[in-house]
Scaffold this motif. Structure first.
Motif, PDB file in Angstrom:
ATOM      1  N   ILE A   1      27.440 -16.092   4.953  1.00 22.59           N
ATOM      2  CA  ILE A   1      26.125 -16.647   4.615  1.00 22.59           C
ATOM      3  C   ILE A   1      25.305 -15.580   3.901  1.00 22.59           C
ATOM      4  O   ILE A   1      25.188 -14.448   4.381  1.00 22.59           O
ATOM      5  CB  ILE A   1      25.391 -17.136   5.876  1.00 22.59           C
ATOM      6  CG1 ILE A   1      26.236 -18.188   6.602  1.00 22.59           C
ATOM      7  CG2 ILE A   1      24.023 -17.712   5.522  1.00 22.59           C
ATOM      8  CD1 ILE A   1      25.628 -18.664   7.898  1.00 22.59           C
ATOM      9  N   SER A   2      24.744 -15.955   2.749  1.00 22.62           N
ATOM     10  CA  SER A   2      23.947 -15.020   1.954  1.00 22.62           C
ATOM     11  C   SER A   2      22.623 -15.668   1.565  1.00 22.62           C
ATOM     12  O   SER A   2      22.557 -16.882   1.334  1.00 22.62           O
ATOM     13  CB  SER A   2      24.693 -14.611   0.674  1.00 22.62           C
ATOM     14  OG  SER A   2      25.986 -14.125   0.965  1.00 22.62           O
ATOM     15  N   ALA A   3      21.574 -14.866   1.507  1.00 19.37           N
ATOM     16  CA  ALA A   3      20.277 -15.336   1.007  1.00 19.37           C
ATOM     17  C   ALA A   3      20.282 -15.246  -0.512  1.00 19.37           C
ATOM     18  O   ALA A   3      20.749 -14.251  -1.084  1.00 19.37           O
ATOM     19  CB  ALA A   3      19.151 -14.499   1.589  1.00 19.37           C
ATOM     20  N   ILE A   4      19.778 -16.274  -1.171  1.00 22.37           N
ATOM     21  CA  ILE A   4      19.769 -16.302  -2.634  1.00 22.37           C
ATOM     22  C   ILE A   4      18.431 -16.850  -3.127  1.00 22.37           C
ATOM     23  O   ILE A   4      17.652 -17.429  -2.364  1.00 22.37           O
ATOM     24  CB  ILE A   4      20.907 -17.175  -3.200  1.00 22.37           C
ATOM     25  CG1 ILE A   4      20.757 -18.629  -2.709  1.00 22.37           C
ATOM     26  CG2 ILE A   4      22.270 -16.610  -2.841  1.00 22.37           C
ATOM     27  CD1 ILE A   4      21.682 -19.598  -3.416  1.00 22.37           C
ATOM     28  N   ASN A   5      18.198 -16.662  -4.415  1.00 20.20           N
ATOM     29  CA  ASN A   5      17.149 -17.375  -5.132  1.00 20.20           C
ATOM     30  C   ASN A   5      17.838 -18.416  -6.000  1.00 20.20           C
ATOM     31  O   ASN A   5      18.771 -18.102  -6.736  1.00 20.20           O
ATOM     32  CB  ASN A   5      16.313 -16.435  -5.985  1.00 20.20           C
ATOM     33  CG  ASN A   5      15.508 -15.455  -5.149  1.00 20.20           C
ATOM     34  OD1 ASN A   5      15.814 -14.270  -5.122  1.00 20.20           O
ATOM     35  ND2 ASN A   5      14.500 -15.935  -4.465  1.00 20.20           N
ATOM     36  N   LEU A   6      17.400 -19.641  -5.913  1.00 25.01           N
ATOM     37  CA  LEU A   6      18.110 -20.747  -6.529  1.00 25.01           C
ATOM     38  C   LEU A   6      17.992 -20.741  -8.050  1.00 25.01           C
ATOM     39  O   LEU A   6      16.910 -20.545  -8.599  1.00 25.01           O
ATOM     40  CB  LEU A   6      17.591 -22.073  -5.986  1.00 25.01           C
ATOM     41  CG  LEU A   6      17.917 -22.329  -4.508  1.00 25.01           C
ATOM     42  CD1 LEU A   6      17.087 -23.473  -3.968  1.00 25.01           C
ATOM     43  CD2 LEU A   6      19.394 -22.645  -4.343  1.00 25.01           C
ATOM     44  N   ALA A   7      19.125 -20.978  -8.704  1.00 23.73           N
ATOM     45  CA  ALA A   7      19.142 -21.137 -10.151  1.00 23.73           C
ATOM     46  C   ALA A   7      18.483 -22.462 -10.516  1.00 23.73           C
ATOM     47  O   ALA A   7      18.323 -23.356  -9.676  1.00 23.73           O
ATOM     48  CB  ALA A   7      20.582 -21.108 -10.667  1.00 23.73           C
ATOM     49  N   GLU A   8      18.108 -22.603 -11.777  1.00 22.47           N
ATOM     50  CA  GLU A   8      17.321 -23.768 -12.198  1.00 22.47           C
ATOM     51  C   GLU A   8      18.030 -25.085 -11.918  1.00 22.47           C
ATOM     52  O   GLU A   8      17.420 -26.027 -11.407  1.00 22.47           O
ATOM     53  CB  GLU A   8      16.987 -23.658 -13.685  1.00 22.47           C
ATOM     54  CG  GLU A   8      16.113 -24.808 -14.192  1.00 22.47           C
ATOM     55  CD  GLU A   8      15.688 -24.622 -15.630  1.00 22.47           C
ATOM     56  OE1 GLU A   8      15.268 -25.614 -16.255  1.00 22.47           O
ATOM     57  OE2 GLU A   8      15.779 -23.495 -16.137  1.00 22.47           O
ATOM     58  N   ARG A   9      19.327 -25.185 -12.255  1.00 19.25           N
ATOM     59  CA  ARG A   9      20.034 -26.459 -12.085  1.00 19.25           C
ATOM     60  C   ARG A   9      20.115 -26.839 -10.607  1.00 19.25           C
ATOM     61  O   ARG A   9      19.854 -27.986 -10.234  1.00 19.25           O
ATOM     62  CB  ARG A   9      21.443 -26.379 -12.682  1.00 19.25           C
ATOM     63  CG  ARG A   9      22.214 -27.694 -12.549  1.00 19.25           C
ATOM     64  CD  ARG A   9      23.555 -27.623 -13.267  1.00 19.25           C
ATOM     65  NE  ARG A   9      24.253 -28.908 -13.191  1.00 19.25           N
ATOM     66  CZ  ARG A   9      25.057 -29.253 -12.209  1.00 19.25           C
ATOM     67  NH1 ARG A   9      25.275 -28.407 -11.200  1.00 19.25           N
ATOM     68  NH2 ARG A   9      25.665 -30.432 -12.204  1.00 19.25           N
ATOM     69  N   ASP A  10      20.478 -25.892  -9.736  1.00 21.42           N
ATOM     70  CA  ASP A  10      20.572 -26.192  -8.313  1.00 21.42           C
ATOM     71  C   ASP A  10      19.203 -26.517  -7.732  1.00 21.42           C
ATOM     72  O   ASP A  10      19.065 -27.418  -6.895  1.00 21.42           O
ATOM     73  CB  ASP A  10      21.188 -25.012  -7.554  1.00 21.42           C
ATOM     74  CG  ASP A  10      22.692 -24.890  -7.791  1.00 21.42           C
ATOM     75  OD1 ASP A  10      23.268 -25.795  -8.423  1.00 21.42           O
ATOM     76  OD2 ASP A  10      23.278 -23.884  -7.350  1.00 21.42           O
ATOM     77  N   ALA A  11      18.164 -25.783  -8.155  1.00 17.77           N
ATOM     78  CA  ALA A  11      16.809 -26.051  -7.660  1.00 17.77           C
ATOM     79  C   ALA A  11      16.369 -27.462  -8.035  1.00 17.77           C
ATOM     80  O   ALA A  11      15.747 -28.169  -7.234  1.00 17.77           O
ATOM     81  CB  ALA A  11      15.833 -25.016  -8.219  1.00 17.77           C
ATOM     82  N   HIS A  12      16.699 -27.889  -9.252  1.00 16.36           N
ATOM     83  CA  HIS A  12      16.332 -29.236  -9.683  1.00 16.36           C
ATOM     84  C   HIS A  12      17.021 -30.292  -8.819  1.00 16.36           C
ATOM     85  O   HIS A  12      16.387 -31.260  -8.385  1.00 16.36           O
ATOM     86  CB  HIS A  12      16.710 -29.429 -11.147  1.00 16.36           C
ATOM     87  CG  HIS A  12      16.448 -30.811 -11.664  1.00 16.36           C
ATOM     88  ND1 HIS A  12      15.187 -31.357 -11.727  1.00 16.36           N
ATOM     89  CD2 HIS A  12      17.292 -31.768 -12.125  1.00 16.36           C
ATOM     90  CE1 HIS A  12      15.257 -32.588 -12.216  1.00 16.36           C
ATOM     91  NE2 HIS A  12      16.530 -32.862 -12.451  1.00 16.36           N
ATOM     92  N   LEU A  13      18.297 -30.095  -8.521  1.00 13.20           N
ATOM     93  CA  LEU A  13      19.030 -31.051  -7.682  1.00 13.20           C
ATOM     94  C   LEU A  13      18.464 -31.098  -6.265  1.00 13.20           C
ATOM     95  O   LEU A  13      18.423 -32.165  -5.637  1.00 13.20           O
ATOM     96  CB  LEU A  13      20.510 -30.680  -7.631  1.00 13.20           C
ATOM     97  CG  LEU A  13      21.319 -30.901  -8.911  1.00 13.20           C
ATOM     98  CD1 LEU A  13      22.694 -30.250  -8.789  1.00 13.20           C
ATOM     99  CD2 LEU A  13      21.458 -32.386  -9.213  1.00 13.20           C
TER     100      LEU A  13
END
Length: 252
Positions: free
Chosen positions: A193-205
């Motif tokens: 498990i890792s903490a991330i900042n969401l990329a635009e495409r995944d954030a939109h979904l």
């Protein structure tokens, strides 16, 4: 800050910043993620947003429709558009190997999926390494947006050897139910498990803003024989899922 001041174009609109409706959609999403636009509150009417932003009503309508399709906004006939409620936080214990569908059923939630990709493909380097495939073999891959009671929660990308899942199209709701029916259900798994900042495409979904916090989970699942059965890369909303691990004092 008022909504009108937040939408003033000089603070966010760039002539070379891409399609106008996309820039407006991102600005509205930012208002939701920062708490300026609160769940349940109405959006200003399209004509008002158009006047504030100097954009056409067609552009404003396209941005709002895009947010509605992503679940950020709820459109009510005759009442206008409203900010969707945030999903209830879901707690998931790390001591159990269960499917998303099973997790939601235990909580009395209705799980649904939106298919993003499904079929047989040439494997990626990660899939070859994790599943022990050669570059000449194919991999069964299914990618889904997972929703609980209509709220987007996670993007799940599962990869399996083709002798374990010969036809990805047979998966309806639960992958593990399909594997169990064919005698291939995993019995244990390793997760990272890792903490991330969401990329635009995944954030939109996932109906949140780009660069919002998320969780990336890589899971390698094994059959009772010890063979790798599944390699899954999932992206979860950071505001919707909590993972819980029970720890015991070591006597050693």
């Amino acid at each position: 800050m008022s909504v009108a001041a937040f939408l003033k174009p000089e603070d966010w609109f760039r002539p070379d910043g891409g399609p106008r409706y996309v820039q407006l959609r991102q600005r509205l999403s930012e208002g939701v993620s920062t708490g300026l636009l609160l769940p349940g509150n109405p959006l200003p009417p399209e004509r008002e947003i158009a006047a504030i932003t100097d954009l056409s009503r067609v552009t404003v309508r396209k941005a709002i429709q895009s947010l509605a399709e992503a679940g950020v906004i709820v459109q009510k006939q005759g009442s206008g558009s409203f900010i969707a409620s945030k999903p209830e936080q879901i707690e998931q214990k790390l001591s159990r190997l269960t499917s998303f569908s099973e997790d939601m059923a235990r909580r009395g939630k209705v799980s649904t999926s939106r298919w993003l990709e499904r079929g047989l493909f040439m494997p990626s380097p990660d899939e070859m390494t994790s599943l022990g495939l050669t570059s000449e073999e194919q991999v069964a891959r299914i990618t889904r947006l997972r929703l609980a009671d209509g709220e987007p929660i996670a993007i799940e990308r599962a990869s399996l050897p083709t002798d374990i899942l010969p036809n990805p199209l047979v998966v309806d709701t639960s992958l593990y139910e399909t594997l169990e029916r064919d005698g291939h259900r995993p019995v244990r798994a390793l997760q990272k498990i890792s903490a991330i900042n969401l990329a635009e495409r995944d954030a939109h979904l996932l109906a949140i803003s780009p660069r919002d916090a998320g969780l990336r989970i890589e899971r390698t699942s094994y059959l009772s024989s010890g063979r790798v059965a599944e390699f899954t890369q999932s992206t979860y909303r950071g505001d919707a899922y909590n993972f819980i691990a029970e720890l015991r004092l070591s006597r050693e």
